[in-house]
Design a protein around this motif. Structure first.
Motif: not given
Length: 765
Positions: A517-522, A530-534, A595-597
């Motif tokens: 999770i990143t601020y950009r994705r949020l 969650w869970p939201c692994p990298a 960004p994570p996927t």
């Protein structure tokens, strides 16, 4: 001035309703609808609509206060911070680190909760940290972890509720506590589903139900066991589900069979025909849910009570399947995230256990400390408050008002007053702040950026919309400044996104994995579950299916470690999860540029439960009495709760004129038969007396409550403080106090009378 609207979220309950905040050219801000957020679709309750009023400098703190000559007087930030750091350092040097206490709150953002837990353990070196969320969801968390290996309030999004066949709603008056959520249950009925409400009172929520069960307070456990008995007796169990996906059924079934319908009717007051009708409605459709709230949870047997409702779901195959399952309606704004990242007594970030060596190594590496320097588990919330002025000599308190909200509140107020030193960080001058040696004015929801986690397990980005008044600083700034004064120069940044990036690392591989999770994705995706692994794994391993590696179960629940992980709804077949936590280094974490996927995990447990063998666990439980039952001296039962216009201890909502006009003060709700026996009329002043104290409020007479029960809302201080009466008896697993049931008597007061005349023995039949 920038007058563009900022999309953000409400500061109050765990729905975290979406809203837009817009600064006005003439000053102040306005709150408007935000239809794009799926939980409330623009709808706001009165608290949300008026939330901006607490931003006004006229109602909130704008300067540090220090105690001088017995009074709190304005001071500079340097003086206030120096005084706090000096007092904490002096107490630690004289009495040791565990003489320092830290008390947090379920309204703190994830970043602040994380930093507060780190501050307690790395800077202060104390084990004595807990938070007020212990008073709200801890029994449900313990029971959920014990059964499923993982606690996330709802294992599915609220949007699933209207699509199921039946919901049993236990101990929740969501029409008043989180009004925008009521539409999900209205849509359920419009779609042909049924709603069963379990509550001693005929609340606004119960009025919406197809079936209302009104058990005697403290008997929810017997009720759930009686329903399970009937499920077995009527041949309604799902034997294939029990065989393939659970363990422990034989013992749980035997325990339930001791609770035959007539016996349960005598205990609960719920008739046998109603019990049978509830079983029929619940078992008839292909899918169903049980949702609990504070009613069954805030009991000295709350963990077992919730466990009994979970057993009902498992026995009927209503768990781990689409549109079915058990869920907890988390109360506080960040009650879910607040219990995941380290401000609980025996918890580390990522919902890891503090006494798990693998968890300690992982988090210590992220923090850059020796794992052996991390203190062990400390006291739970009430036990910590009870120790104030004794073993615990100084307290740093953030975002809580226990003078109003804690059980046996007069005793807690005395303990706070007995401290050598009390520092409070808050938005307003609360009743607890009035006892402090130093009070720090801190930023609130619209003045700061940060993340919260809703009752659905959806991580959200609250955005800064307006500047804080001059003289106000953030909690993160406070912790950084105190850490520096206490000799820790690095590791406590004021930038919330920088803190969140560290939180991602600390949570990676844990049960509550936020590493993807990143601020950009949020911002772009309107939140992530969650869970939201990298990164999703390519081999069906734990990251790819949304399963945390699980190096321990959530703290404070006494449950076995959940070393498996929940499944995403569209996940592939599962490999057996690893038995030891894995984590990503900072170099391995995706960045904002990369960004994570992983898509996040809206629905848990569809393929396997988060236990070592992937099976849900039945737990054999049996009914037992409340810690305090009525007797000749205290013949009635008291239960407590909320009203729609006020929130929690009322520290903020009591400063909003519109809300005060709607709910100006406490009251005592009682049945007409009880009122007649007492000789009480509507509006008469009543004294409610327990073994712990006395509260006075006007009578409110209604046929919507049991004759053996009285109800008081708990939002007010002073003589009408309901929590003066409540019992701090603790659940042995969750350490949850028994807010929802205690023995009382009621006295009718004459004009100007303070002593009252006793009601005598009232049977309440």
């Amino acid at each position: 001035m920038d007058t563009a609207a900022t999309p953000t979220h409400c500061p109050y309950c765990a729905l975290q309703c979406g809203m837009n905040v817009t600064p006005l050219p003439q000053g102040g801000v306005t709150v408007t609808e935000r239809p794009d957020f799926p939980v409330n679709r623009g709808a706001l309750c009165g608290k949300g609509r008026t939330a901006a009023e607490v931003l006004s400098p006229a109602v909130r703190l704008t300067s540090p206060l220090v105690r001088s000559g017995g009074l709190l007087v304005p001071a500079s930030w340097e003086e206030a911070l120096d005084r706090i750091a000096g007092a904490l350092g002096s107490v630690r040097e004289r009495y040791g680190p565990d003489a320092l206490g830290v008390f947090g709150g379920g309204g703190l953002t994830n970043e602040k909760a994380y930093a507060l837990g780190k501050f307690a353990r790395v800077v202060l070196g104390t084990s004595q940290i807990d938070y007020n969320g212990r008073f709200c969801m801890s029994s449900a968390a313990a029971a959920g972890t014990r059964a499923f290996g993982l606690d996330r309030g709802l294992p599915f999004p609220l949007e699933d509720v209207p699509r199921t066949g039946c919901v049993i709603l236990v101990g929740s008056n969501l029409a008043e506590t989180m009004p925008p959520s009521l539409r999900f249950f209205s849509e359920l009925r419009e779609n042909g589903g049924t709603l069963i409400v379990v509550d001693p009172r005929r609340t606004r929520t119960a009025e919406q139900a197809d079936l209302h069960l009104a058990p005697r307070p403290g008997t929810d456990l017997a009720l759930a066991l009686g329903l399970l008995h009937l499920v077995v007796a009527e041949g309604r169990t799902d034997e294939e589900f029990i065989r393939e996906r659970t363990s422990g059924w034989t013992e749980a079934r035997a325990a339930a069979m001791g609770h035959w319908p007539e016996y349960v009717e005598r205990i609960t007051g719920v008739s046998v025909p109603q019990l049978r009708e509830a079983v029929r409605l619940f078992c008839a459709p292909e899918s169903a849910m049980v949702l609990t709230a504070r009613g069954p949870e805030q009991q000295s047997k709350g963990t077992d009570t919730v466990g009994a409702w979970i057993n009902l779901c498992l026995a009927t195959g209503r768990a781990g399947r689409p549109l079915s399952g058990y869920g907890c309606l988390t109360g506080q704004g960040n009650g879910q995230g607040g219990r995941e990242h380290g401000q609980k007594a025996d918890q580390l970030p990522g919902y890891r256990k503090l006494d798990d060596p693998a968890a300690r190594r992982h988090v210590a590496e992220v923090w850059g400390v020796d794992p052996d320097t991390l203190p062990g588990p400390g006291r739970s919330a009430y036990e910590l408050l009870d120790a104030l002025g004794g073993d615990v000599r100084a307290l740093l308190l953030m975002g809580s008002n226990p003078v109003v909200s804690a059980p046996r509140a007069a005793h807690v107020e005395e303990r706070l007053a007995s401290l050598d030193f009390l520092a409070v960080c808050d938005v307003v001058r609360s009743e607890t702040a009035e006892l402090a040696d130093v009070v720090l004015p801190v930023t609130q929801w619209a003045e700061e950026t940060g993340t919260t986690t809703s009752l659905e397990g959806r991580v959200l980005l609250r955005r800064r919309a307006v500047a804080a008044p001059p003289g106000v600083r953030s909690d993160l700034e406070v912790l950084g400044a105190l850490a520096a004064r206490l000799g820790v120069e690095k590791g406590f940044p004021a930038d919330p996104e920088e803190v969140f990036e560290e939180l991602r690392r600390a949570s990676a591989g844990g049960p509550a994995d936020y590493s993807g999770i990143t601020y950009r994705r949020l911002a772009e995706e309107n939140g992530l579950f969650w869970p939201c692994p990298a990164r999703p794994a390519t081999d069906g391993g734990p990251a790819g299916d949304g399963s945390p590696a699980g190096d321990g179960s959530p703290a404070g629940d006494g449950s076995p470690a959940g070393d498996g992980g929940p499944a995403h709804a569209e996940s592939p077949a599962h490999a057996e999860p690893p038995t030891q936590a894995e984590h990503l280094t900072q170099a391995e974490l995706p960045t904002q540029a990369e960004p994570p996927t992983h898509p996040g995990t809206p629905r848990l447990f569809l393929d396997r439960f988060a236990t070592g063998d992937g099976r849900a666990r039945f737990v054999a439980v049996a009914h037992r009495a409340a810690a305090e039952e009525p007797d000749a001296e205290y013949p009635l039962l008291l239960t407590t709760g909320r009203v729609v216009a006020q929130y929690q201890s009322g520290a903020q909502t009591r400063r909003v004129p519109e809300l005060n006009a709607a709910a100006p003060g406490p009251f005592v709700e009682l049945h007409p038969r009880l009122a007649a026996r007492l000789g009480a009329a509507e509006g008469d002043p009543l004294a409610v007396v327990s073994r712990r104290g006395r509260a006075v409020a006007p009578a409110r007479i209604t046929a919507g409550i049991r004759p053996d029960t009285v109800f008081m809302p708990f939002h007010w201080p002073g003589e009408g403080r309901a929590n003066t009466l409540t019992n701090p008896a603790l659940d042995p697993v969750s350490r949850m106090p028994e807010f929802k049931v205690c023995a009382v008597r009621v006295e009718v007061l004459g004009p100007g009378e303070r002593g009252g005349r006793a009601a005598g023995t009232v049977s309440g039949g």
